[in-house]
Design an enzyme around this catalytic site. Structure first.
Site, PDB file in Angstrom:
ATOM      1  N   GLU A 183       5.345   4.166  -0.878  1.00 41.21           N
ATOM      2  CA  GLU A 183       5.431   4.334   0.665  1.00 41.21           C
ATOM      3  C   GLU A 183       6.696   4.672   1.233  1.00 41.21           C
ATOM      4  O   GLU A 183       7.108   4.218   2.284  1.00 41.21           O
ATOM      5  CB  GLU A 183       4.830   3.013   1.084  1.00 41.21           C
ATOM      6  CG  GLU A 183       3.284   2.961   0.698  1.00 41.21           C
ATOM      7  CD  GLU A 183       2.635   1.607   1.359  1.00 41.21           C
ATOM      8  OE1 GLU A 183       3.354   0.741   1.976  1.00 41.21           O
ATOM      9  OE2 GLU A 183       1.331   1.831   0.969  1.00 41.21           O
ATOM     10  N   GLU A 197      -5.975   4.645  -3.708  1.00 42.25           N
ATOM     11  CA  GLU A 197      -6.579   3.178  -3.306  1.00 42.25           C
ATOM     12  C   GLU A 197      -7.490   3.469  -2.215  1.00 42.25           C
ATOM     13  O   GLU A 197      -7.407   2.901  -1.103  1.00 42.25           O
ATOM     14  CB  GLU A 197      -5.149   2.551  -2.447  1.00 42.25           C
ATOM     15  CG  GLU A 197      -3.720   2.430  -3.518  1.00 42.25           C
ATOM     16  CD  GLU A 197      -2.790   1.863  -2.699  1.00 42.25           C
ATOM     17  OE1 GLU A 197      -2.769   0.940  -1.769  1.00 42.25           O
ATOM     18  OE2 GLU A 197      -1.807   2.003  -3.548  1.00 42.25           O
TER      19      GLU A 197
END
Length: 569
Positions: free
Chosen positions: A331, A434
């Site tokens: 991220e 995810e």
């Protein structure tokens, strides 16, 4: 109303996208769809100004005609076209954009409806060449809407050309998915059964059952799987790939500074190996300041630098060659904990170093909101590609990890599809890493839509759901209760697994001893029954259905190749 031959009539979806900046824009997709004057060849007909101070101008250069919004004071001062949108339709959008100055100027396409503005896509535009913006939206009401293009940089003119907005019904959208699945995930198989003399065996009854699918599909897991047989059985009957929810993360393996403990991920990896479950290495670093080991934030830059070096060296050399991917700096388009302390080149250096130690494992950029939320401009596909190009300087194969945590409103499937089109055009490995959907009305229905869209996209090479059960529950969406009995989302997963190859196929051979069937790539058991000499004879055979190598190109003209299996019984 009778519709005949609908499958043949459905307009096919155009997956093509240019990720290069071109001297001339390409022709509009779908001939512009419902856009009037999409190539701007008839002056500015159909186009109006949007906002206050814009002046519209129709220009021509190098034989190409386009429209310009100049003297812009507000981000939304722009060119616009009114369109009539119909309820419950999917609208892919594309346009070609150039700006008059600046470099890498973010330009966003907005569709203003009676319910407010929807972001339908974004690109990073440049002067002197045209960039393609590809996106889309799903409508929930019918009515007049306005399409316009905005940029926070009011110093630049926005140039627009080759605009397209094409409606598709939900049935047509599903037909694109089915078409893609036939091309990218399945193959025609012809099986011929011969007797001992090599003569075709007619009317033999043949049943085919998939043992294992080749498309990687799985869910995250938690360490509680290690001593929970119900959890193990439930998981192993369904999946071929996993990610550990927390157990490989730095805060789990080095909770106290200098005291590394890999016993839990070691045990989980051993469990996965025993059962042929592939594991993603998640993650080496996480750039979110809220998810550092408790002792990390107070370190000086020098201390942090050596802690980081030790962490990287220790986890990568320990699991080298045992994970299928590494999420290197998780991220890091949203957060920059390490860059802020150790310099802007932190990520490229980390990628280089991981690649040096574990040369054969693809290294992934793992991010959220790139396909699931068009409002998050930090990580739109154009920005993601910029980041990808930067990380490729490390010399490693850089994979695209799309988390796909869908927010609490209906998914925008055209935006999702267009974004994957754009990212797949880079040629990088692309995984959905995810997947889940936030709690809301119809949460499970939206979860199914997203799984179908992801699985049917030819650019997607694997999918993992963020649905691992822990003793405390799940992140946003549970597939089972605490006894590993399916909840509605688990039923959806089982239904899809059956559609994607697990259901049994039975048929009788024709007079030439043949059966023809389209099968998902995977490993299969084939059982033949035939009353030979009045003894009921059963014969079992294993075979594999493998992809052909040309199915990646998105054109509709790829040859359908047939795999032939000949068996003598």
């Amino acid at each position: 109303m009778i519709t005949l031959g609908f499958e043949a009539e459905a307009l096919s979806y155009d997956h093509t996208v240019s990720i290069e900046c071109l001297t001339h824009p390409n022709k509009p997709q779908y001939n512009g769809g419902i856009i009037q004057n999409p190539e701007l060849n008839n002056g500015s007909q159909g186009w109006i100004q949007f906002g206050d101070s814009t002046i519209l101008e129709h220009r021509e250069s190098l034989g190409n005609k386009y429209i310009v919004a100049h003297k812009r004071n507000q981000p939304h001062d722009s060119v616009s076209q009114k369109v009539f949108l119909q309820k419950n339709m999917h609208y892919p959008l594309s346009a070609w954009i150039q700006v008059s100055g600046g470099d890498n100027v973010a330009v966003t396409a907005i569709v203003n409806t009676s319910k407010g503005g929807k972001i339908a896509g974004a690109t990073v535009a440049k002067p002197n060449c045209w960039s393609m913006l590809k996106g889309g939206l799903t409508t929930h009401t019918s009515g007049v809407a306005q399409l316009y293009f905005e940029s926070n940089n009011t110093d630049v003119e926005i140039w627009v050309d080759s605009v397209s907005l094409q409606p598709f019904t939900e049935e047509e959208w599903k037909s694109h998915q089915d078409h893609n699945i036939e091309k990218a995930r399945k193959r025609m198989v012809s099986i011929q059964i011969l007797d001992q003399e090599g003569k075709p065996l007619r009317n033999a009854s043949v049943s085919i059952q998939q043992r294992k699918g080749h498309f990687p599909f799985g869910s995250s897991i938690d360490k509680s799987i290690l001593n929970n047989p119900a959890y193990q059985n439930w998981f192993l009957q369904r999946f071929t790939v996993t990610t550990f929810g927390n157990e490989m993360k730095w805060y789990s393996t080095e909770f106290v500074q200098g005291r590394e403990d890999y016993s839990v991920p070691d045990a989980m990896l051993a469990f996965a190996k025993r059962h042929n479950i592939a594991v993603r290495g998640h993650n080496i670093f996480w750039d979110d300041p809220n998810f550092q080991p408790g002792w990390v934030p107070s370190l000086s830059p020098q201390q942090l630098s050596s802690a980081v070096q030790r962490r990287l060296q220790s986890i990568v050399s320990r699991y080298r060659g045992q994970v299928i991917h590494w999420d290197v700096v998780n991220e890091n388009m949203h957060f920059s904990f390490f860059e802020n302390k150790l310099g802007q080149d932190f990520s490229v250096k980390a990628f280089s170093e991981v690649h040096r130690i574990d040369r054969n494992t693809p290294l992934f950029l793992n991010e959220y909101n790139t396909i699931e939320d068009s409002r998050d401009n930090a990580v739109n596909p154009a920005k993601y590609i910029q980041k990808l190009r930067e990380m490729r300087r490390s010399g490693a194969t850089i994979g695209i990890g799309l988390e796909a945590h869908f927010p609490n409103y209906p998914p925008n499937l055209p935006y999702m599809r267009a974004s994957i089109d754009t990212l797949a055009a880079t040629g990088s490995p692309l995984w959905i890493t995810e997947i889940d959907v936030a709690p809301q009305n119809n949460q499970v229905g939206y979860f199914e839509q997203v799984l179908r869209e992801a699985h049917s996209h030819p650019g997607v090479q694997g999918m993992i759901m963020w649905t691992g059960r822990t003793p405390e529950g799940c992140y946003k969406l549970c597939l089972t209760d605490s006894n590993f009995k399916n909840l509605p989302a688990g039923d959806v997963v089982d239904k899809l697994l059956h559609e994607w190859g697990l259901s049994k196929f039975s048929a009788n051979t024709d007079h030439n001893g043949f059966i023809h069937v389209s099968l998902f790539h995977g490993d299969y058991n084939l059982e033949i029954n035939h009353p030979l000499n009045n003894n009921n004879y059963t014969f079992t055979h294993h075979f594999q259905v493998n992809p052909t190598h040309h199915h990646h190109h998105h054109g509709n003209g790829s040859r359908i190749s047939t795999q032939i299996v000949k068996l003598s019984v």
